[in-house]
Design a protein around this motif. Structure first.
Motif, PDB file in Angstrom:
ATOM      1  N   ARG B  18       0.840  -1.194   0.000  1.00 47.80           N
ATOM      2  CA  ARG B  18       0.000   0.000   0.000  1.00 47.80           C
ATOM      3  C   ARG B  18       0.881   1.252   0.000  1.00 47.80           C
ATOM      4  NH1 ARG B  18      -5.474   0.021   3.313  1.00 47.80           N
ATOM      5  NH2 ARG B  18      -5.525  -1.850   2.013  1.00 47.80           N
ATOM      6  N   LEU B  19       0.619   2.168  -0.906  1.00 47.29           N
ATOM      7  CA  LEU B  19       1.405   3.407  -0.981  1.00 47.29           C
ATOM      8  C   LEU B  19       0.480   4.601  -0.715  1.00 47.29           C
ATOM      9  CD1 LEU B  19       3.515   2.517  -4.147  1.00 47.29           C
ATOM     10  CD2 LEU B  19       4.308   2.617  -1.785  1.00 47.29           C
ATOM     11  N   PRO B  20       0.962   5.550   0.080  1.00 43.55           N
ATOM     12  CA  PRO B  20       0.078   6.637   0.523  1.00 43.55           C
ATOM     13  C   PRO B  20      -0.266   7.666  -0.553  1.00 43.55           C
ATOM     14  CG  PRO B  20       2.296   6.919   1.412  1.00 43.55           C
ATOM     15  CD  PRO B  20       2.281   5.590   0.729  1.00 43.55           C
ATOM     16  N   GLY B  21       0.511   7.720  -1.618  1.00 44.55           N
ATOM     17  CA  GLY B  21       0.229   8.709  -2.659  1.00 44.55           C
ATOM     18  C   GLY B  21       0.739  10.089  -2.288  1.00 44.55           C
ATOM     19  N   ARG B  39      -1.410  14.334  -9.339  1.00 45.94           N
ATOM     20  CA  ARG B  39      -2.107  13.870  -8.145  1.00 45.94           C
ATOM     21  C   ARG B  39      -2.057  12.346  -8.131  1.00 45.94           C
ATOM     22  NH1 ARG B  39      -7.038  12.419  -6.238  1.00 45.94           N
ATOM     23  NH2 ARG B  39      -7.875  12.214  -8.349  1.00 45.94           N
ATOM     24  N   VAL B  40      -1.371  11.808  -7.140  1.00 47.32           N
ATOM     25  CA  VAL B  40      -1.300  10.352  -7.013  1.00 47.32           C
ATOM     26  C   VAL B  40      -2.110   9.965  -5.783  1.00 47.32           C
ATOM     27  CG1 VAL B  40       0.209   8.358  -6.705  1.00 47.32           C
ATOM     28  CG2 VAL B  40       0.983  10.294  -8.094  1.00 47.32           C
ATOM     29  N   ALA B  41      -3.266   9.363  -6.013  1.00 44.61           N
ATOM     30  CA  ALA B  41      -4.124   8.941  -4.903  1.00 44.61           C
ATOM     31  C   ALA B  41      -3.519   7.696  -4.258  1.00 44.61           C
ATOM     32  CB  ALA B  41      -5.526   8.634  -5.419  1.00 44.61           C
ATOM     33  N   PRO B  42      -3.852   7.419  -2.997  1.00 47.25           N
ATOM     34  CA  PRO B  42      -3.369   6.176  -2.387  1.00 47.25           C
ATOM     35  C   PRO B  42      -3.741   4.973  -3.252  1.00 47.25           C
ATOM     36  CG  PRO B  42      -4.493   7.547  -0.762  1.00 47.25           C
ATOM     37  CD  PRO B  42      -4.705   8.192  -2.102  1.00 47.25           C
ATOM     38  N   PHE B  43      -2.843   4.029  -3.382  1.00 45.33           N
ATOM     39  CA  PHE B  43      -3.115   2.857  -4.219  1.00 45.33           C
ATOM     40  C   PHE B  43      -2.235   1.708  -3.750  1.00 45.33           C
ATOM     41  CE2 PHE B  43       0.631   2.580  -7.126  1.00 45.33           C
ATOM     42  CZ  PHE B  43       1.298   3.727  -6.711  1.00 45.33           C
ATOM     43  N   GLU B  44      -2.443   0.550  -4.354  1.00 48.33           N
ATOM     44  CA  GLU B  44      -1.594  -0.605  -4.064  1.00 48.33           C
ATOM     45  C   GLU B  44      -0.862  -1.034  -5.321  1.00 48.33           C
ATOM     46  OE1 GLU B  44      -3.832  -2.634  -0.265  1.00 48.33           O
ATOM     47  OE2 GLU B  44      -4.086  -3.609  -2.209  1.00 48.33           O
ATOM     48  N   ARG B 117      -5.350  -3.534 -12.238  1.00 48.63           N
ATOM     49  CA  ARG B 117      -5.144  -2.775 -13.468  1.00 48.63           C
ATOM     50  C   ARG B 117      -3.653  -2.512 -13.598  1.00 48.63           C
ATOM     51  NH1 ARG B 117      -3.856   2.133 -11.522  1.00 48.63           N
ATOM     52  NH2 ARG B 117      -4.745   2.815  -9.545  1.00 48.63           N
ATOM     53  N   LEU B 118      -3.238  -1.956 -14.717  1.00 48.11           N
ATOM     54  CA  LEU B 118      -1.857  -1.525 -14.843  1.00 48.11           C
ATOM     55  C   LEU B 118      -1.684  -0.220 -14.068  1.00 48.11           C
ATOM     56  CD1 LEU B 118      -1.207  -2.123 -18.659  1.00 48.11           C
ATOM     57  CD2 LEU B 118      -0.133  -3.347 -16.756  1.00 48.11           C
ATOM     58  N   PRO B 119      -0.487   0.003 -13.497  1.00 46.94           N
ATOM     59  CA  PRO B 119      -0.258   1.303 -12.867  1.00 46.94           C
ATOM     60  C   PRO B 119      -0.271   2.410 -13.903  1.00 46.94           C
ATOM     61  CG  PRO B 119       1.657  -0.163 -12.596  1.00 46.94           C
ATOM     62  CD  PRO B 119       0.695  -0.859 -13.501  1.00 46.94           C
ATOM     63  N   ARG B 120      -0.727   3.577 -13.497  1.00 42.42           N
ATOM     64  CA  ARG B 120      -0.593   4.740 -14.369  1.00 42.42           C
ATOM     65  C   ARG B 120       0.845   5.267 -14.265  1.00 42.42           C
ATOM     66  NH1 ARG B 120      -6.169   4.883 -12.882  1.00 42.42           N
ATOM     67  NH2 ARG B 120      -5.777   5.569 -10.758  1.00 42.42           N
ATOM     68  N   TRP B 121       1.277   6.028 -15.275  1.00 44.65           N
ATOM     69  CA  TRP B 121       2.657   6.498 -15.274  1.00 44.65           C
ATOM     70  C   TRP B 121       3.007   7.229 -13.986  1.00 44.65           C
ATOM     71  CZ3 TRP B 121       7.415   5.978 -16.624  1.00 44.65           C
ATOM     72  CH2 TRP B 121       8.313   6.969 -16.247  1.00 44.65           C
ATOM     73  N   ALA B 122       2.152   8.143 -13.538  1.00 46.34           N
ATOM     74  CA  ALA B 122       2.478   8.941 -12.353  1.00 46.34           C
ATOM     75  C   ALA B 122       2.644   8.033 -11.132  1.00 46.34           C
ATOM     76  CB  ALA B 122       1.394   9.986 -12.103  1.00 46.34           C
ATOM     77  N   GLU B 123       1.846   6.972 -11.059  1.00 44.87           N
ATOM     78  CA  GLU B 123       1.976   6.029  -9.949  1.00 44.87           C
ATOM     79  C   GLU B 123       3.309   5.284 -10.033  1.00 44.87           C
ATOM     80  OE1 GLU B 123      -2.745   4.874  -9.269  1.00 44.87           O
ATOM     81  OE2 GLU B 123      -1.567   3.759 -10.741  1.00 44.87           O
TER      82      GLU B 123
END
Lengths: 191, 254
Positions: B18-21, B39-44, B117-123
Protein backbone atom coordinates in the motif's frame (compact mmCIF):
# COMPACT_ATOMS: atom_id res chain seq x y z
CA UNK A 1 -43.82 -24.31 -55.14
CA UNK A 2 -42.33 -21.05 -56.35
CA UNK A 3 -42.71 -19.67 -52.85
CA UNK A 4 -41.00 -22.72 -51.43
CA UNK A 5 -38.11 -22.36 -53.84
CA UNK A 6 -37.73 -18.69 -52.89
CA UNK A 7 -37.75 -19.70 -49.25
CA UNK A 8 -35.04 -22.24 -49.85
CA UNK A 9 -32.94 -19.69 -51.74
CA UNK A 10 -33.25 -17.24 -48.88
CA UNK A 11 -32.28 -19.97 -46.46
CA UNK A 12 -29.17 -20.77 -48.48
CA UNK A 13 -28.18 -17.11 -48.65
CA UNK A 14 -28.70 -16.78 -44.92
CA UNK A 15 -26.58 -19.81 -44.08
CA UNK A 16 -23.74 -18.87 -46.41
CA UNK A 17 -23.70 -15.39 -44.87
CA UNK A 18 -23.59 -17.10 -41.49
CA UNK A 19 -20.56 -19.13 -42.50
CA UNK A 20 -18.75 -16.03 -43.70
CA UNK A 21 -19.30 -14.44 -40.29
CA UNK A 22 -17.20 -17.03 -38.52
CA UNK A 23 -13.71 -16.15 -39.66
CA UNK A 24 -12.88 -12.68 -38.43
CA UNK A 25 -9.37 -11.77 -39.64
CA UNK A 26 -6.71 -11.75 -36.95
CA UNK A 27 -5.94 -8.06 -37.54
CA UNK A 28 -9.55 -6.89 -37.22
CA UNK A 29 -10.47 -4.26 -34.64
CA UNK A 30 -13.78 -6.12 -34.29
CA UNK A 31 -12.05 -8.52 -31.91
CA UNK A 32 -12.48 -5.77 -29.34
CA UNK A 33 -15.35 -6.63 -27.06
CA UNK A 34 -16.86 -3.17 -26.62
CA UNK A 35 -20.44 -1.94 -26.47
CA UNK A 36 -21.30 1.31 -28.24
CA UNK A 37 -24.27 3.50 -27.40
CA UNK A 38 -25.23 5.84 -30.26
CA UNK A 39 -26.82 9.29 -30.59
CA UNK A 40 -30.27 7.71 -30.25
CA UNK A 41 -29.27 5.75 -27.15
CA UNK A 42 -29.29 2.44 -29.05
CA UNK A 43 -26.58 0.04 -27.88
CA UNK A 44 -24.77 -2.52 -30.02
CA UNK A 45 -21.44 -4.32 -29.97
CA UNK A 46 -18.62 -2.68 -31.92
CA UNK A 47 -18.40 -5.85 -34.02
CA UNK A 48 -21.97 -5.29 -35.28
CA UNK A 49 -20.45 -2.68 -37.59
CA UNK A 50 -18.78 -5.42 -39.59
CA UNK A 51 -19.85 -5.67 -43.22
CA UNK A 52 -19.36 -2.11 -44.44
CA UNK A 53 -16.23 0.01 -44.72
CA UNK A 54 -16.14 2.75 -42.10
CA UNK A 55 -14.46 6.04 -41.48
CA UNK A 56 -13.58 6.02 -37.78
CA UNK A 57 -12.30 8.78 -35.51
CA UNK A 58 -12.24 9.66 -31.84
CA UNK A 59 -13.58 13.05 -30.77
CA UNK A 60 -15.47 14.75 -27.96
CA UNK A 61 -18.39 17.11 -28.18
CA UNK A 62 -17.03 20.00 -26.12
CA UNK A 63 -13.92 20.23 -28.30
CA UNK A 64 -13.88 23.56 -30.10
CA UNK A 65 -11.00 23.31 -32.48
CA UNK A 66 -9.95 20.06 -34.11
CA UNK A 67 -13.02 17.90 -33.50
CA UNK A 68 -15.35 19.97 -35.73
CA UNK A 69 -12.68 19.55 -38.39
CA UNK A 70 -12.89 15.77 -38.03
CA UNK A 71 -16.59 15.99 -38.92
CA UNK A 72 -15.78 18.37 -41.79
CA UNK A 73 -13.19 15.90 -43.04
CA UNK A 74 -15.55 12.92 -43.07
CA UNK A 75 -18.18 15.06 -44.82
CA UNK A 76 -15.53 16.10 -47.33
CA UNK A 77 -14.78 12.47 -48.09
CA UNK A 78 -18.49 11.77 -48.55
CA UNK A 79 -18.75 14.67 -50.99
CA UNK A 80 -15.87 13.22 -53.00
CA UNK A 81 -17.78 9.97 -53.59
CA UNK A 82 -20.39 9.06 -56.18
CA UNK A 83 -23.87 8.11 -54.89
CA UNK A 84 -23.21 4.35 -54.94
CA UNK A 85 -19.97 4.77 -53.00
CA UNK A 86 -21.57 7.17 -50.54
CA UNK A 87 -24.27 4.60 -49.86
CA UNK A 88 -21.66 1.95 -49.10
CA UNK A 89 -19.70 3.96 -46.50
CA UNK A 90 -20.44 4.47 -42.80
CA UNK A 91 -18.90 6.93 -40.38
CA UNK A 92 -18.25 6.15 -36.72
CA UNK A 93 -17.17 8.83 -34.25
CA UNK A 94 -16.48 7.61 -30.72
CA UNK A 95 -16.22 9.98 -27.79
CA UNK A 96 -13.02 10.24 -25.75
CA UNK A 97 -15.08 11.78 -22.99
CA UNK A 98 -17.74 9.25 -21.91
CA UNK A 99 -18.14 11.01 -18.56
CA UNK A 100 -19.62 14.11 -20.21
CA UNK A 101 -20.72 12.99 -23.65
CA UNK A 102 -24.10 11.47 -22.88
CA UNK A 103 -26.70 10.53 -25.49
CA UNK A 104 -28.14 14.06 -25.50
CA UNK A 105 -24.72 15.63 -26.17
CA UNK A 106 -24.11 13.24 -29.07
CA UNK A 107 -27.61 13.83 -30.46
CA UNK A 108 -27.10 17.58 -30.29
CA UNK A 109 -23.94 17.44 -32.39
CA UNK A 110 -25.58 15.09 -34.89
CA UNK A 111 -28.51 17.49 -35.25
CA UNK A 112 -26.45 20.69 -35.48
CA UNK A 113 -24.08 19.20 -38.03
CA UNK A 114 -26.95 17.51 -39.94
CA UNK A 115 -25.38 14.09 -39.83
CA UNK A 116 -27.51 11.50 -41.63
CA UNK A 117 -28.28 8.80 -39.03
CA UNK A 118 -28.41 6.19 -41.79
CA UNK A 119 -24.64 6.55 -42.18
CA UNK A 120 -23.31 8.48 -39.20
CA UNK A 121 -22.95 7.01 -35.74
CA UNK A 122 -21.79 9.18 -32.85
CA UNK A 123 -21.15 6.84 -29.97
CA UNK A 124 -19.99 6.57 -26.42
CA UNK A 125 -18.60 3.56 -24.58
CA UNK A 126 -16.96 2.87 -21.22
CA UNK A 127 -13.60 4.40 -20.32
CA UNK A 128 -11.63 1.15 -20.64
CA UNK A 129 -13.09 0.46 -24.08
CA UNK A 130 -12.19 3.97 -25.27
CA UNK A 131 -8.61 3.37 -24.19
CA UNK A 132 -8.49 0.03 -26.00
CA UNK A 133 -10.13 1.37 -29.16
CA UNK A 134 -7.67 4.29 -29.17
CA UNK A 135 -4.83 1.81 -28.81
CA UNK A 136 -6.14 -0.28 -31.73
CA UNK A 137 -6.39 2.76 -33.97
CA UNK A 138 -3.15 4.36 -32.78
CA UNK A 139 -4.76 7.44 -31.24
CA UNK A 140 -2.88 8.96 -28.30
CA UNK A 141 -4.72 11.13 -25.83
CA UNK A 142 -4.59 12.58 -22.37
CA UNK A 143 -7.28 14.27 -20.28
CA UNK A 144 -6.28 17.76 -19.20
CA UNK A 145 -7.14 19.22 -15.81
CA UNK A 146 -9.58 21.71 -17.39
CA UNK A 147 -11.74 18.99 -18.99
CA UNK A 148 -10.23 19.29 -22.45
CA UNK A 149 -8.25 16.52 -24.08
CA UNK A 150 -4.91 16.60 -25.76
CA UNK A 151 -5.09 14.06 -28.57
CA UNK A 152 -3.70 13.09 -31.92
CA UNK A 153 -6.32 13.59 -34.61
CA UNK A 154 -6.76 11.41 -37.61
CA UNK A 155 -9.47 9.88 -39.70
CA UNK A 156 -9.09 6.12 -40.12
CA UNK A 157 -10.41 3.96 -42.95
CA UNK A 158 -11.51 0.54 -41.67
CA UNK A 159 -12.51 -2.09 -44.21
CA UNK A 160 -15.64 -4.24 -44.02
CA UNK A 161 -13.79 -6.83 -41.93
CA UNK A 162 -12.44 -4.29 -39.43
CA UNK A 163 -8.90 -3.98 -40.77
CA UNK A 164 -7.17 -0.62 -40.63
CA UNK A 165 -6.51 0.26 -44.26
CA UNK A 166 -5.47 3.91 -44.27
CA UNK A 167 -5.51 7.08 -42.24
CA UNK A 168 -5.05 10.78 -42.74
CA UNK A 169 -4.20 13.58 -40.34
CA UNK A 170 -4.81 16.22 -43.02
CA UNK A 171 -8.09 17.47 -41.68
CA UNK A 172 -10.52 19.93 -43.20
CA UNK A 173 -13.44 20.14 -45.62
CA UNK A 174 -11.22 19.45 -48.62
CA UNK A 175 -10.34 15.76 -48.44
CA UNK A 176 -6.76 14.51 -48.52
CA UNK A 177 -6.63 13.29 -52.16
CA UNK A 178 -4.55 10.22 -51.37
CA UNK A 179 -6.91 9.20 -48.59
CA UNK A 180 -9.94 9.75 -50.83
CA UNK A 181 -8.39 7.43 -53.42
CA UNK A 182 -7.92 4.77 -50.75
CA UNK A 183 -11.52 5.15 -49.60
CA UNK A 184 -12.81 4.76 -53.16
CA UNK A 185 -10.65 1.68 -53.65
CA UNK A 186 -12.09 0.14 -50.48
CA UNK A 187 -15.60 0.83 -51.79
CA UNK A 188 -15.07 -0.54 -55.27
CA UNK A 189 -17.06 -3.72 -55.99
CA UNK A 190 -15.10 -6.92 -55.63
CA UNK A 191 -14.22 -8.52 -58.98
CA UNK B 1 1.11 -30.20 -16.51
CA UNK B 2 1.20 -29.26 -12.85
CA UNK B 3 2.21 -26.10 -11.12
CA UNK B 4 3.26 -25.63 -7.53
CA UNK B 5 0.82 -23.49 -5.63
CA UNK B 6 3.55 -20.92 -5.05
CA UNK B 7 4.05 -20.58 -8.78
CA UNK B 8 0.45 -20.09 -9.79
CA UNK B 9 -0.98 -16.80 -10.85
CA UNK B 10 -2.89 -15.75 -7.77
CA UNK B 11 -0.72 -13.43 -5.74
CA UNK B 12 -0.86 -13.91 -2.00
CA UNK B 13 -2.18 -11.01 0.05
CA UNK B 14 1.32 -9.81 0.93
CA UNK B 15 2.23 -9.39 -2.73
CA UNK B 16 0.52 -6.00 -2.62
CA UNK B 17 2.11 -2.94 -1.06
CA UNK B 18 0.00 0.00 0.00
CA UNK B 19 1.41 3.41 -0.98
CA UNK B 20 0.08 6.64 0.52
CA UNK B 21 0.23 8.71 -2.66
CA UNK B 22 0.98 12.39 -3.02
CA UNK B 23 -1.52 15.09 -4.01
CA UNK B 24 1.21 17.08 -5.77
CA UNK B 25 3.91 14.65 -6.87
CA UNK B 26 6.67 16.36 -8.83
CA UNK B 27 6.73 14.35 -12.05
CA UNK B 28 9.36 14.79 -14.73
CA UNK B 29 6.46 15.12 -17.19
CA UNK B 30 5.96 18.85 -17.21
CA UNK B 31 2.64 19.29 -18.97
CA UNK B 32 1.70 22.89 -19.71
CA UNK B 33 -1.64 22.43 -17.95
CA UNK B 34 -0.38 20.69 -14.83
CA UNK B 35 2.79 22.56 -13.96
CA UNK B 36 4.63 19.28 -13.50
CA UNK B 37 2.49 18.16 -10.58
CA UNK B 38 0.55 14.93 -10.63
CA UNK B 39 -2.11 13.87 -8.15
CA UNK B 40 -1.30 10.35 -7.01
CA UNK B 41 -4.12 8.94 -4.90
CA UNK B 42 -3.37 6.18 -2.39
CA UNK B 43 -3.12 2.86 -4.22
CA UNK B 44 -1.59 -0.61 -4.06
CA UNK B 45 1.19 -1.92 -6.25
CA UNK B 46 2.45 -5.44 -6.63
CA UNK B 47 5.76 -6.07 -4.92
CA UNK B 48 7.37 -7.70 -7.94
CA UNK B 49 6.91 -7.75 -11.71
CA UNK B 50 4.66 -10.52 -13.05
CA UNK B 51 6.62 -13.75 -13.60
CA UNK B 52 6.56 -16.33 -16.38
CA UNK B 53 4.86 -18.75 -13.98
CA UNK B 54 2.11 -16.28 -13.17
CA UNK B 55 1.56 -15.43 -16.81
CA UNK B 56 1.48 -19.12 -17.68
CA UNK B 57 -1.33 -19.57 -15.15
CA UNK B 58 -3.15 -16.70 -16.86
CA UNK B 59 -2.93 -18.11 -20.37
CA UNK B 60 -3.80 -21.57 -19.05
CA UNK B 61 -7.03 -20.17 -17.62
CA UNK B 62 -7.66 -17.85 -20.61
CA UNK B 63 -7.16 -19.72 -23.90
CA UNK B 64 -7.73 -16.65 -26.07
CA UNK B 65 -4.53 -15.09 -24.67
CA UNK B 66 -2.34 -18.05 -25.62
CA UNK B 67 0.42 -17.60 -28.14
CA UNK B 68 -0.98 -18.60 -31.52
CA UNK B 69 -4.57 -18.00 -30.42
CA UNK B 70 -4.48 -14.31 -29.59
CA UNK B 71 -5.67 -12.10 -32.49
CA UNK B 72 -2.77 -10.24 -34.13
CA UNK B 73 -4.51 -6.99 -33.40
CA UNK B 74 -3.83 -7.52 -29.65
CA UNK B 75 -0.29 -8.91 -29.82
CA UNK B 76 2.29 -8.99 -32.57
CA UNK B 77 3.99 -12.15 -33.82
CA UNK B 78 6.80 -12.11 -31.21
CA UNK B 79 4.31 -12.43 -28.33
CA UNK B 80 5.76 -14.96 -25.84
CA UNK B 81 7.91 -16.44 -28.59
CA UNK B 82 10.69 -17.26 -26.12
CA UNK B 83 8.49 -19.87 -24.47
CA UNK B 84 8.80 -23.38 -25.84
CA UNK B 85 5.08 -23.66 -26.50
CA UNK B 86 1.82 -21.87 -25.82
CA UNK B 87 1.64 -23.64 -22.41
CA UNK B 88 5.30 -24.56 -21.90
CA UNK B 89 8.13 -22.36 -20.70
CA UNK B 90 10.93 -24.70 -21.78
CA UNK B 91 14.38 -25.16 -20.26
CA UNK B 92 15.73 -21.70 -21.07
CA UNK B 93 12.89 -19.82 -19.43
CA UNK B 94 12.68 -19.88 -15.63
CA UNK B 95 9.32 -19.64 -13.86
CA UNK B 96 10.47 -16.81 -11.60
CA UNK B 97 11.95 -14.62 -14.31
CA UNK B 98 9.79 -11.62 -15.18
CA UNK B 99 7.51 -12.33 -18.12
CA UNK B 100 8.45 -10.27 -21.17
CA UNK B 101 7.37 -10.15 -24.82
CA UNK B 102 3.84 -9.27 -23.79
CA UNK B 103 1.73 -6.55 -25.37
CA UNK B 104 -0.12 -3.79 -23.51
CA UNK B 105 -3.40 -5.54 -24.29
CA UNK B 106 -2.13 -8.80 -22.77
CA UNK B 107 -0.66 -7.07 -19.71
CA UNK B 108 -3.92 -5.25 -19.18
CA UNK B 109 -5.93 -8.44 -19.55
CA UNK B 110 -3.73 -10.17 -16.95
CA UNK B 111 -4.27 -7.38 -14.42
CA UNK B 112 -8.02 -7.39 -15.09
CA UNK B 113 -7.97 -11.14 -14.42
CA UNK B 114 -6.43 -10.26 -11.03
CA UNK B 115 -9.21 -7.69 -10.40
CA UNK B 116 -6.47 -5.10 -10.78
CA UNK B 117 -5.14 -2.78 -13.47
CA UNK B 118 -1.86 -1.53 -14.84
CA UNK B 119 -0.26 1.30 -12.87
CA UNK B 120 -0.59 4.74 -14.37
CA UNK B 121 2.66 6.50 -15.27
CA UNK B 122 2.48 8.94 -12.35
CA UNK B 123 1.98 6.03 -9.95
CA UNK B 124 4.90 4.15 -11.40
CA UNK B 125 7.19 7.19 -11.33
CA UNK B 126 6.10 7.99 -7.77
CA UNK B 127 6.84 4.45 -6.57
CA UNK B 128 10.10 4.30 -8.50
CA UNK B 129 11.41 7.46 -6.81
CA UNK B 130 12.15 5.45 -3.67
CA UNK B 131 15.38 3.81 -2.64
CA UNK B 132 16.21 1.56 0.33
CA UNK B 133 15.69 4.27 2.93
CA UNK B 134 13.79 7.20 1.35
CA UNK B 135 10.46 7.45 -0.42
CA UNK B 136 11.88 10.09 -2.79
CA UNK B 137 15.59 9.75 -3.41
CA UNK B 138 15.63 11.44 -6.79
CA UNK B 139 17.63 14.48 -5.77
CA UNK B 140 20.55 12.27 -4.74
CA UNK B 141 23.16 12.03 -7.51
CA UNK B 142 24.21 8.61 -6.20
CA UNK B 143 20.64 7.29 -6.75
CA UNK B 144 20.65 8.56 -10.31
CA UNK B 145 24.06 7.12 -10.96
CA UNK B 146 23.06 3.68 -9.68
CA UNK B 147 19.94 3.53 -11.80
CA UNK B 148 21.63 4.85 -14.87
CA UNK B 149 24.32 2.21 -14.63
CA UNK B 150 21.66 -0.46 -15.23
CA UNK B 151 20.44 1.24 -18.38
CA UNK B 152 24.03 1.43 -19.59
CA UNK B 153 24.46 -2.36 -19.26
CA UNK B 154 23.99 -4.34 -22.45
CA UNK B 155 20.89 -6.50 -22.22
CA UNK B 156 22.38 -9.61 -23.76
CA UNK B 157 22.42 -11.94 -20.75
CA UNK B 158 19.40 -13.69 -19.26
CA UNK B 159 17.11 -11.75 -16.95
CA UNK B 160 17.43 -12.38 -13.21
CA UNK B 161 14.51 -13.81 -11.25
CA UNK B 162 12.11 -11.24 -9.81
CA UNK B 163 12.69 -10.08 -6.24
CA UNK B 164 16.39 -10.94 -6.13
CA UNK B 165 17.42 -7.29 -5.95
CA UNK B 166 16.98 -5.55 -2.60
CA UNK B 167 13.58 -4.09 -1.76
CA UNK B 168 13.02 -0.35 -1.54
CA UNK B 169 11.75 1.43 1.56
CA UNK B 170 8.20 0.38 0.65
CA UNK B 171 9.09 -3.27 0.18
CA UNK B 172 8.86 -3.11 -3.61
CA UNK B 173 11.40 -4.84 -5.85
CA UNK B 174 12.73 -4.33 -9.35
CA UNK B 175 11.24 -0.97 -10.32
CA UNK B 176 14.69 -0.30 -11.69
CA UNK B 177 17.34 -2.73 -12.78
CA UNK B 178 15.38 -5.65 -14.24
CA UNK B 179 12.88 -4.87 -17.01
CA UNK B 180 10.99 -1.98 -18.55
CA UNK B 181 7.34 -1.98 -17.51
CA UNK B 182 4.07 -1.16 -19.28
CA UNK B 183 1.88 1.54 -17.76
CA UNK B 184 -1.82 1.94 -18.42
CA UNK B 185 -1.54 5.42 -19.92
CA UNK B 186 1.60 4.95 -22.04
CA UNK B 187 -0.44 6.40 -24.92
CA UNK B 188 -0.98 9.64 -23.02
CA UNK B 189 2.69 10.50 -23.38
CA UNK B 190 2.48 12.62 -26.48
CA UNK B 191 6.19 12.85 -27.06
CA UNK B 192 6.86 10.48 -29.94
CA UNK B 193 9.33 11.73 -32.48
CA UNK B 194 6.51 11.85 -35.03
CA UNK B 195 4.74 14.48 -33.01
CA UNK B 196 7.84 16.52 -32.38
CA UNK B 197 8.98 16.57 -35.95
CA UNK B 198 5.79 17.33 -37.74
CA UNK B 199 5.67 20.24 -40.10
CA UNK B 200 3.02 22.89 -40.49
CA UNK B 201 0.38 20.75 -42.11
CA UNK B 202 0.16 18.64 -38.99
CA UNK B 203 -0.02 21.44 -36.52
CA UNK B 204 -3.63 20.42 -36.01
CA UNK B 205 -2.58 17.04 -34.71
CA UNK B 206 -3.42 18.16 -31.21
CA UNK B 207 -6.76 19.30 -29.99
CA UNK B 208 -6.24 21.76 -27.20
CA UNK B 209 -3.27 22.85 -25.16
CA UNK B 210 -1.14 20.76 -22.90
CA UNK B 211 1.90 19.80 -24.89
CA UNK B 212 4.58 18.02 -23.00
CA UNK B 213 7.98 19.21 -22.01
CA UNK B 214 10.19 17.53 -19.52
CA UNK B 215 11.48 19.13 -16.41
CA UNK B 216 14.35 17.73 -14.41
CA UNK B 217 16.48 17.02 -17.44
CA UNK B 218 19.13 15.45 -15.23
CA UNK B 219 16.89 12.50 -14.50
CA UNK B 220 17.98 10.59 -17.58
CA UNK B 221 16.94 7.17 -16.38
CA UNK B 222 13.29 8.15 -16.01
CA UNK B 223 13.36 10.17 -19.22
CA UNK B 224 14.64 7.13 -21.10
CA UNK B 225 11.65 5.17 -19.85
CA UNK B 226 9.31 7.85 -21.10
CA UNK B 227 11.01 7.93 -24.48
CA UNK B 228 10.73 4.15 -24.75
CA UNK B 229 7.09 3.95 -23.63
CA UNK B 230 6.00 6.80 -25.88
CA UNK B 231 7.46 5.01 -28.89
CA UNK B 232 5.44 1.82 -28.32
CA UNK B 233 2.19 0.68 -29.88
CA UNK B 234 -0.22 -1.38 -27.81
CA UNK B 235 0.45 -4.62 -29.71
CA UNK B 236 4.25 -4.31 -29.43
CA UNK B 237 6.32 -6.73 -27.40
CA UNK B 238 10.01 -6.61 -26.54
CA UNK B 239 12.46 -8.94 -24.82
CA UNK B 240 12.97 -6.48 -21.94
CA UNK B 241 9.45 -5.17 -21.46
CA UNK B 242 7.33 -6.65 -18.68
CA UNK B 243 4.76 -5.28 -16.28
CA UNK B 244 3.30 -5.34 -12.80
CA UNK B 245 -0.23 -4.59 -11.63
CA UNK B 246 -1.72 -1.94 -9.37
CA UNK B 247 -5.13 -1.64 -7.80
CA UNK B 248 -7.33 0.73 -5.88
CA UNK B 249 -7.26 0.28 -2.14
CA UNK B 250 -10.06 -2.18 -1.40
CA UNK B 251 -12.96 -0.44 0.31
CA UNK B 252 -11.64 3.06 -0.32
CA UNK B 253 -13.74 5.49 -2.31
CA UNK B 254 -12.04 6.35 -5.59
Amino acid sequence: MKALRRCLALFLIATSAGAAEIALPSDSIYWLDATLSDQSGVTAPLSARRGKPQLVALFYTSCKFVCPLIIDSAKGVERGLDPREREALNVLLVSLDPARDDTAALASVARKRRLDPAHWTLARTDDGSVRKLAALLGVRYRALDDGEFNHTSALYLIDAEGRKVASTSQLGPVPDPEFLTQVRAALSPRP
Amino acid sequence: MTLHASLTGTPAENDWVRLPGNPAFATVLDYADSGGKARVAPFEMSRRPVTNAQFLAFVTANPRWRRGAVPAVFAEARYLDHWRGPLQLGNDVRPQQPVTRISWFAARAYCEWQSARLPRWAEWEYAAAADGSRSDARADPAWRERILSWYAKPSTHALADVGTGSADVNGIHDLHGLVWEWVDDYAAMLVSSDNRQQGDKDILQFCGAGALSTKDRENYAVLMRIAMLSALEADDTTANLGFRCAREIPGATP
